[in-house]
Design an enzyme around this catalytic site. Structure first.
Site, mmCIF file in Angstrom:
data_model
loop_
_atom_site.group_PDB
_atom_site.id
_atom_site.type_symbol
_atom_site.label_atom_id
_atom_site.label_comp_id
_atom_site.label_asym_id
_atom_site.label_seq_id
_atom_site.Cartn_x
_atom_site.Cartn_y
_atom_site.Cartn_z
ATOM 1 C CB CYS A 24 -0.900 -0.006 1.226
ATOM 2 S SG CYS A 24 -1.834 1.528 1.416
ATOM 3 C CB CYS A 27 0.958 1.619 4.696
ATOM 4 S SG CYS A 27 -0.557 0.690 5.066
ATOM 5 C CG HIS A 84 -4.192 -0.974 4.862
ATOM 6 N ND1 HIS A 84 -3.632 -0.335 3.764
ATOM 7 C CD2 HIS A 84 -4.969 -1.983 4.352
ATOM 8 C CE1 HIS A 84 -4.055 -0.938 2.657
ATOM 9 N NE2 HIS A 84 -4.860 -1.931 2.986
ATOM 10 C CG ASN A 122 -14.403 8.952 -5.073
ATOM 11 O OD1 ASN A 122 -15.364 9.700 -4.933
ATOM 12 N ND2 ASN A 122 -13.485 9.142 -5.996
ATOM 13 C CG HIS A 133 -4.166 3.643 3.748
ATOM 14 N ND1 HIS A 133 -3.209 2.905 4.408
ATOM 15 C CD2 HIS A 133 -4.392 4.733 4.516
ATOM 16 C CE1 HIS A 133 -2.861 3.540 5.518
ATOM 17 N NE2 HIS A 133 -3.569 4.649 5.601
ATOM 18 C CG HIS A 135 -7.158 7.719 -0.064
ATOM 19 N ND1 HIS A 135 -7.557 6.421 -0.239
ATOM 20 C CD2 HIS A 135 -7.175 8.277 -1.297
ATOM 21 C CE1 HIS A 135 -7.779 6.185 -1.522
ATOM 22 N NE2 HIS A 135 -7.567 7.307 -2.188
ATOM 23 C CD GLN A 137 -8.647 11.445 -5.287
ATOM 24 O OE1 GLN A 137 -8.073 11.988 -6.219
ATOM 25 N NE2 GLN A 137 -9.477 10.430 -5.462
HETATM 26 ZN ZN LIG Z 1 -2.333 1.246 3.686
#
Ligand SMILES: [Zn+2]
Length: 302
Positions: A24, A27, A84, A122, A133, A135, A137
């Site tokens: 990932c 991470c 994660h 999203n 992971h 997150h 934007q």
């Molecule tokens: Zn991750």
């Protein structure tokens, strides 16, 4: 024909697609790992998207007879946690308040040179997420998108959100002193959920500490309700709607969550009528959605 821009970014086809947890890129950096974030641990991290849809390095393209403009702007990645497996529904209220602070700081900074800034998340492979992971934007646009301009103009004519907050009644899911979570009476998606501060502010950058904490609390609780509805993580699109340039004095910020699951194992698709006419057909009445959301647990899962 629609008075709207379409942005093309061919380089994005090569972006990282569903890597395993061990590889990932979001991470924390590990010994010999592939992490893009050079810390062993962190709370919230922001950096430039390696595969931007808008870039200040974009150059003009000349197509005879066709109106074009360089796709200039900025795209950033906001990582919500170094864990994660976390998500907005599992993070602490303090962490979510920090995230709101980060969104506000970036909206303010990117807004200096760009007329509109959109933080969003999203969530779920069902809607095309390419990294698991947790997150989101942030896009900083070189123009005010047509849909955003219509919403800002509507709010400039009348205090739409304030009226919703006062008259929501059966559409309210949960209220706190400084913020409210509700289903809008014009919800386009099943179980669509909006969170708004009671006081009109143009974006998270002007929330007080108390307002930010109430918004954070309702954000986490709303995501947990959506996950609890069908006993599975809800795929959704979350957008933080902030004032575009020129509308700061009349725009009322909201966090809008558009869920994509309308029933257990069934997704909402945008089909003929939605795509062909722009008219949304919804299977769930807003007042029924609010009642069902009120009835499920907003607690952290055991
Ligand atoms: Zn991750």
């Amino acid at each position: 024909m629609r008075g709207e821009w379409v942005s093309y970014a061919g380089a994005r086809q090569g972006r990282t697609f569903l890597p395993s947890a061990a590889t990932c890129p979001l991470c924390p950096a590990r010994e010999g790992g592939l992490g893009e974030i050079p810390f062993e641990q962190f709370e919230v991290a922001v950096f430039e998207n390696r595969f931007p849809a808008f870039s200040d390095a974009a150059t003009p393209v000349d197509l005879p007879g066709i109106e074009t403009a360089p796709s200039q702007g900025r795209c950033e990645v906001v990582v919500f946690s170094d864990d994660h497996r976390a998500g907005l529904g599992s993070l602490s209220e303090d962490r979510l308040a920090l995230l709101l602070e980060v969104w506000g700081a970036r909206v303010e900074a990117l807004g200096q040179d760009h007329p509109y800034v959109l933080p969003f998340e999203n969530r779920g492979e069902e809607i095309g997420v390419t990294l698991h992971h947790p997150h989101g934007q942030i896009y900083a646009f070189p123009f005010i998108p047509a849909q955003t301009r219509r919403a800002a103009e509507a709010q400039a004519e009348a205090p739409v959100i304030e009226r919703l907050l006062h008259g929501a009644g059966q559409l309210v899911v949960e209220e706190r002193e400084h913020a409210s979570a509700f289903v809008p009476p014009f919800a386009m998606y099943p179980f669509e959920s909006w969170i708004a501060p009671r006081r009109r502010v143009p974006g998270p950058q002007t929330l007080s500490d108390a307002e930010r904490l109430d918004m954070a609390r309702l954000l986490g609780r709303t995501v947990r309700r959506l996950d609890a509805l069908f006993g599975a993580p809800m795929p959704y699109i979350l957008t933080v709607q902030c004032a575009p340039r020129g509308f700061e004095a009349t725009f009322h910020m909201t966090i809008d969550i558009r869920p994509f699951r309308r029933d257990a194992g069934k997704l909402k698709y945008l089909a003929g009528v939605e795509q062909g006419s722009g008219v949304f057909l919804a299977d769930v009445l807003p007042e029924d959605a609010a009642a069902r959301l009120r009835a499920v647990s907003a607690d952290y899962p055991a």
